[in-house]
Write a protein that holds these residues in place. Structure first.
Motif, PDB file in Angstrom:
ATOM      1  N   UNK A 493       0.852  -1.186   0.000  1.00  0.00           N
ATOM      2  CA  UNK A 493       0.000   0.000   0.000  1.00  0.00           C
ATOM      3  C   UNK A 493       0.887   1.235   0.000  1.00  0.00           C
ATOM      4  N   UNK A 494       0.563   2.169  -0.905  1.00  0.00           N
ATOM      5  CA  UNK A 494       1.362   3.387  -1.023  1.00  0.00           C
ATOM      6  C   UNK A 494       0.452   4.606  -0.907  1.00  0.00           C
ATOM      7  N   UNK A 495       0.880   5.571  -0.089  1.00  0.00           N
ATOM      8  CA  UNK A 495       0.167   6.832   0.044  1.00  0.00           C
ATOM      9  C   UNK A 495       1.082   7.974  -0.391  1.00  0.00           C
ATOM     10  N   UNK A 496       0.527   8.880  -1.176  1.00  0.00           N
ATOM     11  CA  UNK A 496       1.222  10.110  -1.522  1.00  0.00           C
ATOM     12  C   UNK A 496       0.299  11.266  -1.171  1.00  0.00           C
ATOM     13  N   UNK A 497       0.782  12.171  -0.310  1.00  0.00           N
ATOM     14  CA  UNK A 497      -0.052  13.266   0.169  1.00  0.00           C
ATOM     15  C   UNK A 497       0.682  14.597  -0.036  1.00  0.00           C
ATOM     16  N   UNK A 510       3.948  14.139   2.082  1.00  0.00           N
ATOM     17  CA  UNK A 510       4.127  12.908   2.843  1.00  0.00           C
ATOM     18  C   UNK A 510       4.036  11.719   1.905  1.00  0.00           C
ATOM     19  N   UNK A 511       4.937  10.767   2.101  1.00  0.00           N
ATOM     20  CA  UNK A 511       4.908   9.505   1.365  1.00  0.00           C
ATOM     21  C   UNK A 511       4.990   8.359   2.361  1.00  0.00           C
ATOM     22  N   UNK A 512       4.210   7.336   2.098  1.00  0.00           N
ATOM     23  CA  UNK A 512       4.177   6.160   2.978  1.00  0.00           C
ATOM     24  C   UNK A 512       4.112   4.898   2.139  1.00  0.00           C
ATOM     25  N   UNK A 513       4.931   3.918   2.493  1.00  0.00           N
ATOM     26  CA  UNK A 513       4.902   2.606   1.859  1.00  0.00           C
ATOM     27  C   UNK A 513       4.722   1.555   2.941  1.00  0.00           C
ATOM     28  N   UNK A 514       3.712   0.691   2.763  1.00  0.00           N
ATOM     29  CA  UNK A 514       3.387  -0.320   3.771  1.00  0.00           C
ATOM     30  C   UNK A 514       3.327  -1.686   3.127  1.00  0.00           C
ATOM     31  N   UNK A 515       3.986  -2.656   3.757  1.00  0.00           N
ATOM     32  CA  UNK A 515       3.971  -4.044   3.294  1.00  0.00           C
ATOM     33  C   UNK A 515       3.304  -4.900   4.355  1.00  0.00           C
ATOM     34  N   UNK A 527       7.600   9.362   5.428  1.00  0.00           N
ATOM     35  CA  UNK A 527       8.369  10.595   5.600  1.00  0.00           C
ATOM     36  C   UNK A 527       7.474  11.792   5.326  1.00  0.00           C
ATOM     37  N   UNK A 528       7.471  12.736   6.287  1.00  0.00           N
ATOM     38  CA  UNK A 528       6.819  14.022   6.082  1.00  0.00           C
ATOM     39  C   UNK A 528       7.913  15.058   5.848  1.00  0.00           C
ATOM     40  N   UNK A 540      12.330  20.774   7.417  1.00  0.00           N
ATOM     41  CA  UNK A 540      12.786  19.503   7.972  1.00  0.00           C
ATOM     42  C   UNK A 540      12.024  18.313   7.387  1.00  0.00           C
ATOM     43  N   UNK A 541      12.688  17.157   7.477  1.00  0.00           N
ATOM     44  CA  UNK A 541      12.059  15.857   7.183  1.00  0.00           C
ATOM     45  C   UNK A 541      11.684  15.195   8.512  1.00  0.00           C
TER      46      UNK A 541
END
Length: 591
Positions: A493-497, A510-515, A527-528, A540-541
């Protein structure tokens, strides 16, 4: 149930048999003064002896014990760049355990809590360990009696609701008694009497109240099969608090009402696919710290209309609040000792950037309207494709109410006066919140689906978060969520915000990758990035890595990374969350 631990009690190197406890206490009166003994002995006796008595009357009744446990622990690292300040303990922990026992119509339970010390962002007054919640409950015929700590709600909660929400560090349970009485089918009376939880103590106010709920279709037999469903109800609540010396700006002592009453009426009806609901509440003059000790009465109104059919759902809500902050302690200003519940009617966002600026209810001045339309485009159509398309459109508009000067005051809301007047249906000029959003979800194949969200938001950060002089935040927010099933057990699952704004701290991504390996494992990397901060040195990250293991009702999650400072809200009630950097461990289990 064989309660050996209570049949022989150990005190000062002496074992005392239960039949002789009365004589033992008379000869050792000091033991009665220990809160731990009195509480433990009473609760243990109730948990053990009462069920035994019930089961003795009816051997066919079974008994059951249930419970759940949660622990949240954080280990902190200093990160002055993002504002993560030193924590002297290095590690802090919140934990609680609920245990409930049931046997037929008898129920009893307790909750043990420990905050050593409270996790950053929770009120430090929770520091300590103990049993702040316990209850016993028994139902017989038309009556149900509860003693101890009570969670209850009258109607929509506009004048009374007690509940707990651990994510907010919130618990306003009532310590006292509750009586429910159903004289006939379709009618229920409820009465409550007690004091509220105030961290590890009790609040100074005494709370009394009653509620009646009438289901017309159950009460009137000839309407049992009617398509028109009708339910009405009414509530009354009064709080008492002893007098105290409070002065206005002219150093004049205020004459405070010792008893403050409130009343509410409600109606809910439906016919076929249509539904309507309304609740109106009024509170007598209640000078308190939240309204600057004015003597104006309070009012609230909530209206709901809905329509549902296959493939279509519509809901519209309107709300008005005027001087409706209602606490059992007149000088309290925090999220404690609330008697009523006034949830936000705005949409509760689940994505991180969409929830950056959550709306918090303004109980003393709010006029709002919200609506949502859910549409399901059928599958196997030209537009819907093989699996159909889900669309949700939502809009929320929240303003202040209009306030006008009263004759006895040269200043709006001056303490010791009637405060102001307010035309009931007139909207104020101060914009609090705007939210227009659309979600579109589509499943392309058995393995691949996408959810897209767009949201426009206006956010009055000066009013909602208390930042004087800050301009209104205007934000455009985009979210794309993609899920791909690799096989029956694994998925990505991938989120791009993306949040775009020129106000506050500027734009974020923000990007998120979930396995996921169902049903036991998942790992995520996120990572935001505050790439639009007006100060280039503060772009900042905020990376975060998390792994979790699930096994039936057990879950362990460990995460490491950074968290930005902000607020978290549930139902319009919010708490501040400070910036942090470090490890977070969460353990939950139930049985």
């Amino acid at each position: 149930m064989d309660c050996i631990f209570i049949r022989r009690f150990y005190f000062r190197k002496k074992y005392v048999d239960l039949p002789n406890v009365s004589d033992f206490l008379k000869s050792n009166p000091i033991i009665l003064k220990t809160r731990f003994f009195s509480f433990t002995f009473v609760v243990a006796s109730l948990l053990c002896l009462a069920p035994s008595f019930i089961i003795a009357q009816n051997n066919s009744i079974g008994s059951q014990v249930n419970g759940n446990f949660q622990m949240d622990a954080q280990y902190y690292k200093v990160d002055s760049a993002i504002g993560a300040l030193p924590v002297s303990e290095k590690m802090q922990m919140n934990s609680w355990t609920n245990i409930t026992y049931s046997a037929g119509d008898f129920n009893a339970g307790l909750r043990y809590e420990t905050y050593l010390n409270p996790v950053n962002g929770y009120d430090p007054r929770y520091k300590g360990s103990g049993i702040p919640y316990w209850f016993v409950d028994y139902k017989t015929g038309q009556f149900q009696v509860t003693a101890g700590h009570i969670y209850e709600q009258f109607g929509n909660g506009s004048i009374f609701r007690t509940y707990e929400e651990h994510n907010l560090g919130y618990d306003n349970s009532l310590n006292g008694i509750r009586l429910k009485f159903s004289p006939v089918k379709g009618i229920e009376f409820k009465g409550i009497y007690g004091t509220q939880r105030y961290f590890w103590d009790k609040g100074p106010g005494i709370v009394r109240g009653g509620d009646i709920d009438v289901n017309i279709n159950e009460f009137v037999k000839t309407l049992a099969e009617s398509k028109l469903r009708l339910q009405i109800g009414g509530s009354f609540v009064s709080k008492y608090q002893a007098d105290e010396e409070i002065y206005n700006s002219n150093l004049e002592k205020l004459v405070l009402p010792l008893n403050v009453a409130s009343a509410a009426g409600r109606v809910n009806m439906s016919y076929g696919n249509f539904g309507l609901g309304a609740e109106y509440a009024q509170k007598m003059n209640d000078p308190n710290a939240m309204n600057n000790f004015i003597y104006k009465k309070g009012e609230s109104m909530l209206l709901t209309a809905s329509y549902n059919q296959k493939g279509l759902g519509i809901i519209i809500q309107a709300k008005r609040l005027d001087n409706m902050n209602y606490k059992s302690k007149r000088t309290e200003t925090g999220n404690v000792l609330d008697l009523n519940y006034l949830p936000a009617i705005t949409k509760q966002q689940s994505y991180t950037l969409a929830a950056f600026y959550p709306y918090a209810t303004q109980p003393n001045s709010e006029m709002g309207l919200t609506g949502q339309v859910n549409v399901k485009i059928p599958k196997n159509t030209i537009v819907g494709g093989k699996y159909g398309i889900d669309i949700a459109i939502n809009a929320s508009l929240i303003n202040s109410i209009e306030k006008n000067l009263v004759s006895d005051s040269a200043k709006l809301g001056a303490s010791g006066t009637l405060g102001y007047t307010s035309p009931f249906f007139k909207v104020g000029n101060t914009k609090y919140f705007r939210d227009y959003n659309i979600e579109i979800g589509h499943k392309f194949t058995k393995r691949f689906k996408i959810l897209f969200t767009y949201m426009y938001e206006d956010y009055n950060i000066e009013v909602i978060e208390g930042h004087p002089g800050e301009p209104l935040v205007h934000a455009d927010i985009f979210v794309a969520e993609l899920t791909y099933k690799l096989n029956e057990k694994t998925a990505l699952r991938y989120e791009s915000q993306l949040l775009i704004t020129n106000e506050d701290e500027g734009s974020w991504s923000m990007d998120l990758l979930e396995f996921t390996v169902a049903p036991k494992w998942f790992i995520s990397v996120a990572n935001q990035w505050n790439f639009g901060n007006p100060d280039k040195d503060k772009r900042y990250h905020y990376p975060l890595v998390a792994v979790a293991y699930n096994n039936d009702a057990n879950r362990i999650q460990l995460s490491y990374g950074k968290q930005r400072e902000g607020i978290v809200c549930v139902g319009g009630v919010c708490r501040n969350v400070p910036a942090s950097n470090g490890f977070t461990l969460t353990v939950t289990t139930s049985f």
